[in-house]
Scaffold this motif. Structure first.
Motif, PDB file in Angstrom:
ATOM      1  N   UNK A   5      16.655   9.033   8.585  1.00  0.00           N
ATOM      2  CA  UNK A   5      16.131  10.334   8.977  1.00  0.00           C
ATOM      3  C   UNK A   5      15.209  10.213  10.189  1.00  0.00           C
ATOM      4  N   UNK A   6      15.227  11.210  11.087  1.00  0.00           N
ATOM      5  CA  UNK A   6      14.255  11.241  12.183  1.00  0.00           C
ATOM      6  C   UNK A   6      12.828  11.317  11.633  1.00  0.00           C
ATOM      7  N   UNK A   7      11.870  10.903  12.438  1.00  0.00           N
ATOM      8  CA  UNK A   7      10.473  10.961  12.032  1.00  0.00           C
ATOM      9  C   UNK A   7      10.042  12.408  11.856  1.00  0.00           C
ATOM     10  N   UNK A   8       9.391  12.715  10.739  1.00  0.00           N
ATOM     11  CA  UNK A   8       8.943  14.076  10.446  1.00  0.00           C
ATOM     12  C   UNK A   8       7.601  14.371  11.133  1.00  0.00           C
ATOM     13  N   UNK A   9       7.170  15.610  11.027  1.00  0.00           N
ATOM     14  CA  UNK A   9       5.901  16.012  11.652  1.00  0.00           C
ATOM     15  C   UNK A   9       4.711  15.289  11.036  1.00  0.00           C
ATOM     16  N   UNK A  10       4.772  15.061   9.721  1.00  0.00           N
ATOM     17  CA  UNK A  10       3.695  14.394   8.994  1.00  0.00           C
ATOM     18  C   UNK A  10       4.313  13.296   8.135  1.00  0.00           C
ATOM     19  N   UNK A  11       3.516  12.277   7.826  1.00  0.00           N
ATOM     20  CA  UNK A  11       4.062  11.121   7.113  1.00  0.00           C
ATOM     21  C   UNK A  11       3.082  10.648   6.047  1.00  0.00           C
ATOM     22  N   UNK A  12       3.605  10.413   4.851  1.00  0.00           N
ATOM     23  CA  UNK A  12       2.841   9.830   3.751  1.00  0.00           C
ATOM     24  C   UNK A  12       3.500   8.507   3.392  1.00  0.00           C
ATOM     25  N   UNK A  13       2.769   7.404   3.557  1.00  0.00           N
ATOM     26  CA  UNK A  13       3.344   6.095   3.257  1.00  0.00           C
ATOM     27  C   UNK A  13       2.587   5.432   2.116  1.00  0.00           C
ATOM     28  N   UNK A  14       3.321   4.618   1.366  1.00  0.00           N
ATOM     29  CA  UNK A  14       2.754   3.915   0.221  1.00  0.00           C
ATOM     30  C   UNK A  14       2.923   2.420   0.418  1.00  0.00           C
ATOM     31  N   UNK A  15       1.873   1.669   0.151  1.00  0.00           N
ATOM     32  CA  UNK A  15       1.914   0.210   0.304  1.00  0.00           C
ATOM     33  C   UNK A  15       2.823  -0.392  -0.758  1.00  0.00           C
ATOM     34  N   UNK A  16       3.922  -1.004  -0.321  1.00  0.00           N
ATOM     35  CA  UNK A  16       4.861  -1.637  -1.244  1.00  0.00           C
ATOM     36  C   UNK A  16       4.613  -3.131  -1.352  1.00  0.00           C
ATOM     37  N   UNK A  17       3.924  -3.709  -0.365  1.00  0.00           N
ATOM     38  CA  UNK A  17       3.592  -5.132  -0.399  1.00  0.00           C
ATOM     39  C   UNK A  17       2.356  -5.362   0.450  1.00  0.00           C
ATOM     40  N   UNK A  18       1.484  -6.226  -0.035  1.00  0.00           N
ATOM     41  CA  UNK A  18       0.268  -6.616   0.684  1.00  0.00           C
ATOM     42  C   UNK A  18       0.262  -8.134   0.755  1.00  0.00           C
ATOM     43  N   UNK A  89      -3.663  19.488   1.686  1.00  0.00           N
ATOM     44  CA  UNK A  89      -2.342  19.813   2.221  1.00  0.00           C
ATOM     45  C   UNK A  89      -1.406  20.296   1.119  1.00  0.00           C
ATOM     46  N   UNK A  90      -1.968  20.894   0.090  1.00  0.00           N
ATOM     47  CA  UNK A  90      -1.168  21.282  -1.062  1.00  0.00           C
ATOM     48  C   UNK A  90      -0.086  22.301  -0.766  1.00  0.00           C
ATOM     49  N   UNK A  91      -0.265  23.085   0.294  1.00  0.00           N
ATOM     50  CA  UNK A  91       0.731  24.107   0.625  1.00  0.00           C
ATOM     51  C   UNK A  91       1.774  23.612   1.611  1.00  0.00           C
ATOM     52  N   UNK A  92       1.728  22.332   1.958  1.00  0.00           N
ATOM     53  CA  UNK A  92       2.676  21.780   2.923  1.00  0.00           C
ATOM     54  C   UNK A  92       4.090  21.824   2.353  1.00  0.00           C
ATOM     55  N   UNK A  93       5.017  22.399   3.125  1.00  0.00           N
ATOM     56  CA  UNK A  93       6.399  22.499   2.677  1.00  0.00           C
ATOM     57  C   UNK A  93       7.059  21.121   2.683  1.00  0.00           C
ATOM     58  N   UNK A  94       7.985  20.854   1.749  1.00  0.00           N
ATOM     59  CA  UNK A  94       8.657  19.555   1.719  1.00  0.00           C
ATOM     60  C   UNK A  94       9.298  19.168   3.041  1.00  0.00           C
ATOM     61  N   UNK A  95       9.798  20.150   3.791  1.00  0.00           N
ATOM     62  CA  UNK A  95      10.464  19.840   5.055  1.00  0.00           C
ATOM     63  C   UNK A  95       9.488  19.436   6.156  1.00  0.00           C
ATOM     64  N   UNK A  96       8.185  19.604   5.919  1.00  0.00           N
ATOM     65  CA  UNK A  96       7.192  19.349   6.967  1.00  0.00           C
ATOM     66  C   UNK A  96       6.654  17.927   6.958  1.00  0.00           C
ATOM     67  N   UNK A  97       7.097  17.112   6.016  1.00  0.00           N
ATOM     68  CA  UNK A  97       6.601  15.741   5.975  1.00  0.00           C
ATOM     69  C   UNK A  97       7.674  14.812   5.426  1.00  0.00           C
ATOM     70  N   UNK A  98       7.322  13.543   5.387  1.00  0.00           N
ATOM     71  CA  UNK A  98       8.245  12.484   4.985  1.00  0.00           C
ATOM     72  C   UNK A  98       7.464  11.495   4.129  1.00  0.00           C
ATOM     73  N   UNK A  99       8.168  10.807   3.245  1.00  0.00           N
ATOM     74  CA  UNK A  99       7.547   9.787   2.400  1.00  0.00           C
ATOM     75  C   UNK A  99       8.252   8.461   2.671  1.00  0.00           C
TER      76      UNK A  99
END
Length: 222
Positions: A5-18, A89-99
């Motif tokens: 997928x193209x990069x979204x307007x906003x991004x939420x990332x989770x640490x999978x490895x440290x 950011x509770x009202x952020x639409x699913x299409x406005x960000x990426x995980x």
């Protein structure tokens, strides 16, 4: 290859490895030897990612990828909604960000130039790498070519990052497109949040366009 997928307007990332070693090699990121017969099978090959270094990486990355799959279907899992509400950011639409998932390593990419060290992260839903520095220009280039952001933070060793920590990057697409070399973000850790700064030094216009497109394949398919 799975769709990137193209990069979204906003991004939420989770640490999978440290990875706290001084240097992380490409052979640790994706082992050679037993994986060589799976080079034409991206998902099977990716199942070996970090297997010698952090066997929990693949399950964590897949868990995060499942959240992104749900988001793409228009459904926000409760844990994602809760994180967004904490960020205001509770009202952020699913299409406005990426995980996506992210790997932290002090100095990743030493050793061979195998692009699978990056592609395996991407097919598992990887969106970025975070490092104090990159061991080789080639590994960093592979991260970019597979549509992942090559973040640097000089003080990242002091953040006490743990798997499961999240980083929220509001306005990331506009920042990348606009040539920003510093990006403001929020680190969600142990129920608290604090501002952090991530850097994207030296990204060329073409590299930025590749990340915006989602990967080099998408860039040339336009």
């Amino acid at each position: 290859w799975p769709k990137m997928e193209p990069l979204a307007e906003n991004l939420l990332v989770e640490l999978a490895a440290v990875l706290r070693d001084d240097v992380t090699t490409t052979d640790e990121l994706i082992p050679s030897g037993e994986t060589s017969s799976y080079r034409s099978n991206p998902m099977k090959l990716a199942s070996f990612a970090l297997s010698r270094r952090d066997p929990d990486y693949v399950p964590r990355a897949l868990d995060t990828q499942a959240l992104e799959t749900a988001r793409q279907a228009g459904s926000l899992p409760a844990q994602v909604q809760e994180a967004l509400e904490k960020l205001g950011q509770g009202s952020l639409a699913p299409a406005a960000f990426q995980i996506g998932s992210v790997i932290f390593a002090n100095k990743p990419g030493d050793g061979s130039a195998r692009e699978q060290a990056a592609s395996c992260q991407r097919v598992l839903g990887g969106a970025a790498n975070l490092a104090a520095e990159y061991a080789t220009k080639r590994y960093r280039s592979n991260v970019v070519n597979w549509g992942m952001l090559p973040f640097i933070a000089e003080d990242v060793k002091d953040w006490n990052l743990q798997p499961g920590d999240r980083i929220y990057l509001p306005g990331i697409r506009a920042a990348v497109d606009g040539g920003a070399e510093e990006v403001s973000a929020v680190l969600l850790q142990n129920g608290t949040e604090r501002p952090v700064t991530l850097r994207l030094p030296g990204m060329t216009r073409e590299e930025r366009d590749i990340v915006l497109a989602g990967c080099l394949i998408n860039y040339y398919a336009k």
